[in-house]
Structures are given as structure tokens and as C-alpha cells.
Motif scaffolding. Structure first.
Motif, PDB file in Angstrom:
ATOM      1  N   MET A   1      -0.390  -3.636 -15.674  1.00  0.00           N
ATOM      2  CA  MET A   1      -1.726  -3.269 -16.037  1.00  0.00           C
ATOM      3  C   MET A   1      -2.616  -3.131 -14.797  1.00  0.00           C
ATOM      4  O   MET A   1      -3.344  -2.164 -14.677  1.00  0.00           O
ATOM      5  N   VAL A   2      -2.552  -4.096 -13.890  1.00  0.00           N
ATOM      6  CA  VAL A   2      -3.354  -4.033 -12.670  1.00  0.00           C
ATOM      7  C   VAL A   2      -2.917  -2.853 -11.815  1.00  0.00           C
ATOM      8  O   VAL A   2      -3.746  -2.096 -11.304  1.00  0.00           O
ATOM      9  N   VAL A   3      -1.614  -2.693 -11.677  1.00  0.00           N
ATOM     10  CA  VAL A   3      -1.086  -1.594 -10.878  1.00  0.00           C
ATOM     11  C   VAL A   3      -1.509  -0.257 -11.474  1.00  0.00           C
ATOM     12  O   VAL A   3      -1.934   0.647 -10.746  1.00  0.00           O
ATOM     13  N   THR A  14       0.660   1.229  -1.634  1.00  0.00           N
ATOM     14  CA  THR A  14       1.496   1.083  -0.440  1.00  0.00           C
ATOM     15  C   THR A  14       0.663   0.907   0.821  1.00  0.00           C
ATOM     16  O   THR A  14       1.171   0.454   1.836  1.00  0.00           O
ATOM     17  N   LYS A  15      -0.623   1.240   0.771  1.00  0.00           N
ATOM     18  CA  LYS A  15      -1.500   1.071   1.924  1.00  0.00           C
ATOM     19  C   LYS A  15      -2.257  -0.252   1.890  1.00  0.00           C
ATOM     20  O   LYS A  15      -2.969  -0.581   2.826  1.00  0.00           O
ATOM     21  N   LEU A  16      -2.080  -1.011   0.830  1.00  0.00           N
ATOM     22  CA  LEU A  16      -2.724  -2.309   0.702  1.00  0.00           C
ATOM     23  C   LEU A  16      -2.020  -3.302   1.615  1.00  0.00           C
ATOM     24  O   LEU A  16      -0.802  -3.428   1.587  1.00  0.00           O
ATOM     25  N   VAL A  17      -2.787  -4.000   2.463  1.00  0.00           N
ATOM     26  CA  VAL A  17      -2.169  -4.921   3.413  1.00  0.00           C
ATOM     27  C   VAL A  17      -2.487  -6.381   3.135  1.00  0.00           C
ATOM     28  O   VAL A  17      -1.774  -7.269   3.578  1.00  0.00           O
ATOM     29  N   GLY A  18      -3.572  -6.658   2.422  1.00  0.00           N
ATOM     30  CA  GLY A  18      -3.934  -8.037   2.173  1.00  0.00           C
ATOM     31  C   GLY A  18      -4.783  -8.185   0.932  1.00  0.00           C
ATOM     32  O   GLY A  18      -5.420  -7.239   0.479  1.00  0.00           O
ATOM     33  N   LEU A  19      -4.776  -9.398   0.393  1.00  0.00           N
ATOM     34  CA  LEU A  19      -5.542  -9.695  -0.806  1.00  0.00           C
ATOM     35  C   LEU A  19      -6.065 -11.118  -0.685  1.00  0.00           C
ATOM     36  O   LEU A  19      -5.290 -12.060  -0.578  1.00  0.00           O
ATOM     37  N   ALA A  20      -7.397 -11.268  -0.653  1.00  0.00           N
ATOM     38  CA  ALA A  20      -8.015 -12.589  -0.614  1.00  0.00           C
ATOM     39  C   ALA A  20      -8.347 -13.005  -2.043  1.00  0.00           C
ATOM     40  O   ALA A  20      -8.913 -12.218  -2.798  1.00  0.00           O
ATOM     41  N   THR A  21      -7.962 -14.211  -2.419  1.00  0.00           N
ATOM     42  CA  THR A  21      -8.185 -14.694  -3.774  1.00  0.00           C
ATOM     43  C   THR A  21      -8.849 -16.067  -3.742  1.00  0.00           C
ATOM     44  O   THR A  21      -8.989 -16.682  -2.692  1.00  0.00           O
ATOM     45  N   LEU A  34      -0.713 -12.340  -9.117  1.00  0.00           N
ATOM     46  CA  LEU A  34      -1.096 -10.984  -8.741  1.00  0.00           C
ATOM     47  C   LEU A  34      -0.514 -10.573  -7.395  1.00  0.00           C
ATOM     48  O   LEU A  34      -0.024  -9.457  -7.248  1.00  0.00           O
ATOM     49  N   VAL A  35      -0.550 -11.471  -6.420  1.00  0.00           N
ATOM     50  CA  VAL A  35       0.005 -11.139  -5.100  1.00  0.00           C
ATOM     51  C   VAL A  35       1.489 -10.801  -5.232  1.00  0.00           C
ATOM     52  O   VAL A  35       1.966  -9.797  -4.687  1.00  0.00           O
ATOM     53  N   THR A  36       2.229 -11.602  -5.972  1.00  0.00           N
ATOM     54  CA  THR A  36       3.660 -11.354  -6.178  1.00  0.00           C
ATOM     55  C   THR A  36       3.890 -10.020  -6.882  1.00  0.00           C
ATOM     56  O   THR A  36       4.773  -9.251  -6.503  1.00  0.00           O
ATOM     57  N   LEU A  37       3.085  -9.737  -7.884  1.00  0.00           N
ATOM     58  CA  LEU A  37       3.188  -8.467  -8.605  1.00  0.00           C
ATOM     59  C   LEU A  37       2.964  -7.283  -7.667  1.00  0.00           C
ATOM     60  O   LEU A  37       3.730  -6.312  -7.678  1.00  0.00           O
ATOM     61  N   LEU A  38       1.939  -7.374  -6.842  1.00  0.00           N
ATOM     62  CA  LEU A  38       1.655  -6.274  -5.920  1.00  0.00           C
ATOM     63  C   LEU A  38       2.720  -6.158  -4.831  1.00  0.00           C
ATOM     64  O   LEU A  38       3.025  -5.061  -4.370  1.00  0.00           O
ATOM     65  N   GLN A  39       3.314  -7.287  -4.422  1.00  0.00           N
ATOM     66  CA  GLN A  39       4.373  -7.259  -3.415  1.00  0.00           C
ATOM     67  C   GLN A  39       5.623  -6.538  -3.916  1.00  0.00           C
ATOM     68  O   GLN A  39       6.407  -6.041  -3.114  1.00  0.00           O
ATOM     69  N   GLU A  40       5.796  -6.453  -5.222  1.00  0.00           N
ATOM     70  CA  GLU A  40       6.926  -5.698  -5.771  1.00  0.00           C
ATOM     71  C   GLU A  40       6.773  -4.213  -5.467  1.00  0.00           C
ATOM     72  O   GLU A  40       7.749  -3.491  -5.357  1.00  0.00           O
ATOM     73  N   HIS A  41       5.531  -3.756  -5.319  1.00  0.00           N
ATOM     74  CA  HIS A  41       5.259  -2.354  -5.033  1.00  0.00           C
ATOM     75  C   HIS A  41       5.054  -2.107  -3.537  1.00  0.00           C
ATOM     76  O   HIS A  41       5.289  -1.003  -3.062  1.00  0.00           O
ATOM     77  N   SER A  42       4.613  -3.121  -2.825  1.00  0.00           N
ATOM     78  CA  SER A  42       4.378  -3.026  -1.386  1.00  0.00           C
ATOM     79  C   SER A  42       4.660  -4.390  -0.760  1.00  0.00           C
ATOM     80  O   SER A  42       3.782  -5.257  -0.711  1.00  0.00           O
ATOM     81  N   GLY A  47      -1.116 -12.402   0.859  1.00  0.00           N
ATOM     82  CA  GLY A  47      -2.144 -13.047   0.054  1.00  0.00           C
ATOM     83  C   GLY A  47      -2.735 -14.225   0.809  1.00  0.00           C
ATOM     84  O   GLY A  47      -2.000 -15.024   1.379  1.00  0.00           O
ATOM     85  N   VAL A  48      -4.056 -14.299   0.865  1.00  0.00           N
ATOM     86  CA  VAL A  48      -4.726 -15.402   1.548  1.00  0.00           C
ATOM     87  C   VAL A  48      -5.774 -16.019   0.624  1.00  0.00           C
ATOM     88  O   VAL A  48      -6.310 -15.357  -0.256  1.00  0.00           O
TER      89      VAL A  48
END
Length: 64
Positions: A1-3, A14-21, A34-42, A47-48
Motif C-alpha cells: 500500500m505504501v509503495v 530506487t532513489k530513496l536513500v534514507g528514512l527518518a522515523t 516500513l523500512v524493511t518493506l521499502l528495502q525490499e524494493h531498494s 532507516g534512522v
């Protein structure tokens, strides 16, 4: 859903490099966060824990 929502907004994951939560497990958890989910695509996404949230937690008064 987020993706799907990110793609709908025209963002290239694929251009996303970091995510602050805020550090919640739903955001950073190894099993479905969410970080793990996004790492499946990139896989290079890092995640910090947001510095403002960490400071708020560190300076919070403890209830006795």
C-alpha cells in the motif's frame, strides 16, 4: 500500500536513500516495518531514528 502510494505520487523508490522515523516498531521492525518493506524494493535504504524524537525521549521526565 505504501509503495503503491509512493509510485502513484510519481516517486522513484530506487532513489530513496534514507528514512527518518519516530523509532516505533511499525516503522523500523525487522518483520514488516516500513523500512524493511521499502528495502525490499531498494536495498540501500537506511532507516534512522529521528534526532528530534530521540531527544524528546531522552529528556522526558520519568513518572515515579
Amino acid at each position: 500500500m505504501v509503495v503503491d502510494e509512493l509510485k502513484c505520487k510519481g516517486l522513484d523508490i530506487t532513489k530513496l536513500v534514507g528514512l527518518a522515523t519516530d523509532g516505533a516498531r511499525v516503522m523500523t521492525g525487522r518483520n514488516g516495518g516500513l523500512v524493511t518493506l521499502l528495502q525490499e524494493h531498494s536495498p540501500t535504504i537506511i532507516g534512522v531514528h529521528c534526532a528530534a524524537h530521540r531527544t524528546a525521549l531522552a529528556t522526558r521526565r520519568q513518572l515515579s
